[in-house]
Design a protein around this motif. Structure first.
Motif, PDB file in Angstrom:
ATOM      1  N   ALA A  25      -9.127  16.732  -0.966  1.00 61.16           N
ATOM      2  CA  ALA A  25      -8.832  15.832   0.142  1.00 61.16           C
ATOM      3  C   ALA A  25     -10.065  15.434   0.947  1.00 61.16           C
ATOM      4  O   ALA A  25     -11.023  16.186   1.077  1.00 61.16           O
ATOM      5  N   VAL A  26      -9.989  14.230   1.506  1.00 59.79           N
ATOM      6  CA  VAL A  26     -10.932  13.770   2.519  1.00 59.79           C
ATOM      7  C   VAL A  26     -10.164  13.697   3.838  1.00 59.79           C
ATOM      8  O   VAL A  26      -9.177  12.960   3.946  1.00 59.79           O
ATOM      9  N   VAL A  27     -10.606  14.473   4.806  1.00 61.39           N
ATOM     10  CA  VAL A  27      -9.865  14.654   6.059  1.00 61.39           C
ATOM     11  C   VAL A  27     -10.743  14.244   7.231  1.00 61.39           C
ATOM     12  O   VAL A  27     -11.948  14.527   7.249  1.00 61.39           O
ATOM     13  N   THR A  28     -10.158  13.583   8.207  1.00 58.20           N
ATOM     14  CA  THR A  28     -10.872  13.257   9.432  1.00 58.20           C
ATOM     15  C   THR A  28     -10.303  14.067  10.593  1.00 58.20           C
ATOM     16  O   THR A  28      -9.088  14.215  10.720  1.00 58.20           O
ATOM     17  N   ILE A  49       0.839  -1.202   0.000  1.00 54.90           N
ATOM     18  CA  ILE A  49       0.000   0.000   0.000  1.00 54.90           C
ATOM     19  C   ILE A  49       0.871   1.248   0.000  1.00 54.90           C
ATOM     20  O   ILE A  49       2.038   1.224   0.417  1.00 54.90           O
ATOM     21  N   ARG A  50       0.281   2.350  -0.473  1.00 56.95           N
ATOM     22  CA  ARG A  50       0.900   3.669  -0.430  1.00 56.95           C
ATOM     23  C   ARG A  50      -0.180   4.696  -0.107  1.00 56.95           C
ATOM     24  O   ARG A  50      -1.367   4.446  -0.294  1.00 56.95           O
ATOM     25  N   CYS A 107      -3.309   3.672   3.222  1.00 55.35           N
ATOM     26  CA  CYS A 107      -3.691   2.961   1.998  1.00 55.35           C
ATOM     27  C   CYS A 107      -4.487   3.833   1.041  1.00 55.35           C
ATOM     28  O   CYS A 107      -5.048   3.331   0.061  1.00 55.35           O
ATOM     29  N   GLY A 108      -4.563   5.150   1.303  1.00 55.54           N
ATOM     30  CA  GLY A 108      -5.117   6.084   0.336  1.00 55.54           C
ATOM     31  C   GLY A 108      -6.595   6.346   0.438  1.00 55.54           C
ATOM     32  O   GLY A 108      -7.152   7.057  -0.406  1.00 55.54           O
ATOM     33  N   ALA A 132      -8.020   5.396  11.311  1.00 57.03           N
ATOM     34  CA  ALA A 132      -7.807   6.636  10.554  1.00 57.03           C
ATOM     35  C   ALA A 132      -6.410   6.649   9.936  1.00 57.03           C
ATOM     36  O   ALA A 132      -6.233   6.985   8.758  1.00 57.03           O
ATOM     37  N   LEU A 133      -5.417   6.269  10.731  1.00 54.77           N
ATOM     38  CA  LEU A 133      -4.043   6.232  10.227  1.00 54.77           C
ATOM     39  C   LEU A 133      -3.874   5.152   9.164  1.00 54.77           C
ATOM     40  O   LEU A 133      -3.200   5.362   8.149  1.00 54.77           O
ATOM     41  N   ALA A 134      -4.494   4.000   9.376  1.00 55.75           N
ATOM     42  CA  ALA A 134      -4.432   2.926   8.379  1.00 55.75           C
ATOM     43  C   ALA A 134      -5.093   3.356   7.070  1.00 55.75           C
ATOM     44  O   ALA A 134      -4.598   3.050   5.978  1.00 55.75           O
ATOM     45  N   TYR A 135      -6.200   4.096   7.176  1.00 54.87           N
ATOM     46  CA  TYR A 135      -6.896   4.550   5.982  1.00 54.87           C
ATOM     47  C   TYR A 135      -6.069   5.573   5.204  1.00 54.87           C
ATOM     48  O   TYR A 135      -6.121   5.607   3.968  1.00 54.87           O
ATOM     49  N   ILE A 136      -5.324   6.420   5.902  1.00 51.76           N
ATOM     50  CA  ILE A 136      -4.429   7.340   5.188  1.00 51.76           C
ATOM     51  C   ILE A 136      -3.311   6.546   4.514  1.00 51.76           C
ATOM     52  O   ILE A 136      -2.946   6.813   3.366  1.00 51.76           O
TER      53      ILE A 136
END
Length: 250
Positions: free
Chosen positions: A148-151, A137-138, A193-194, A187-191
């Motif tokens: 952007a989609v931001v949480t 993943i990147r 992997c994009g 949240a960090l995992a979702y960033i």
């Protein structure tokens, strides 16, 4: 794959299976707080994780949200959040995970985040490309806030909530969408992997972010960590895909 990472995956998935079995059932509450819930299942999940780690590495330290075990003088520390997103779990919202980070001499060297509902396993070792269910993943290539989609996380004190609301109002008008999901680790995992592009929260603990921090950095992201300005002993973080600039919102 190192033995540290393979044991972290084994432990995370074992605890996650317990959580999936009990998801949607009646739950025993140990403590009901204004902004949080402590479940008996949190304790059971951490015990499963601890037992597996110490079976393989009896001289290591396990430092978790539900307490510490093992050799607390060890230079290898396992940083454990047995259920990140406990409130989601309690209310039947299927967005929570197990987070396990490993430190050697104070440096993060491995991490796993496991979502038992989606059966997604993020895994990372220092210096290596992270994976999601075994595939590399990147972070995303989005570089403009307007794309952007931001949480933005809303933490567990009045001071942190007020600071977060102010930040949310300023960010939300600049980005494509905002999301509030309820799990720092995911949240960090979702960033990584994009799926998301950035995440800010005012008041976190190390076990919330240990695995996700390494995952994000090895996926090409950036991670800013500072002492919380609203709660002594907690952390303020700003995590991005490495391209989005949120400097003015810190």
């Amino acid at each position: 794959m190192s033995s540290l990472l393979s044991v972290a995956i084994e432990a995370a998935q074992a605890a996650g299976e317990l959580q999936r079995e009990h998801f949607g059932s009646d739950l025993s509450v140990n403590e009901m707080l204004q902004y949080d819930i402590k479940l008996e299942l949190d304790v059971r999940s951490q015990q499963i994780i601890t037992d597996i780690i110490l079976k393989h590495f009896p001289d290591h330290a396990v430092l978790g949200e539900e307490g510490s075990d093992g050799n607390l003088q060890s230079t290898t520390e396992w940083i454990v959040d047995p259920i990140d997103g406990t409130v989601n779990f309690f209310y039947g919202i299927p967005h929570f995970c197990v987070s396990i980070g490993v430190k050697e001499k104070g440096e993060l060297v491995a991490g796993v985040i496991y979502d038992p509902i989606q059966k997604e396993t993020w895994a990372v070792e220092k210096g290596k490309t992270p994976t999601l269910n075994g595939k590399p993943i990147r972070t995303s290539s989005r570089a403009h806030l307007s794309d952007a989609v931001v949480t933005v996380g809303f933490s567990k004190s009045r001071e942190a909530l007020e600071a977060s609301f102010d930040r949310y109002k300023r960010i939300s008008v600049e980005v494509r969408k905002t999301r509030m999901l309820g799990s720092a680790a995911l949240a960090l995992a979702y960033i990584a992997c994009g799926r998301l592009d950035a995440y800010i929260e005012e008041q976190l603990s190390e076990w919330d972010i240990a695995a996700g921090k390494l995952l994000l950095l090895e996926a090409g992201g950036e991670f800013l960590e500072q002492p919380s300005r609203t709660h002594e002993g907690k952390l303020f973080i700003c995590a991005t895909n490495g391209k989005i600039d949120l400097t003015e919102y810190l």
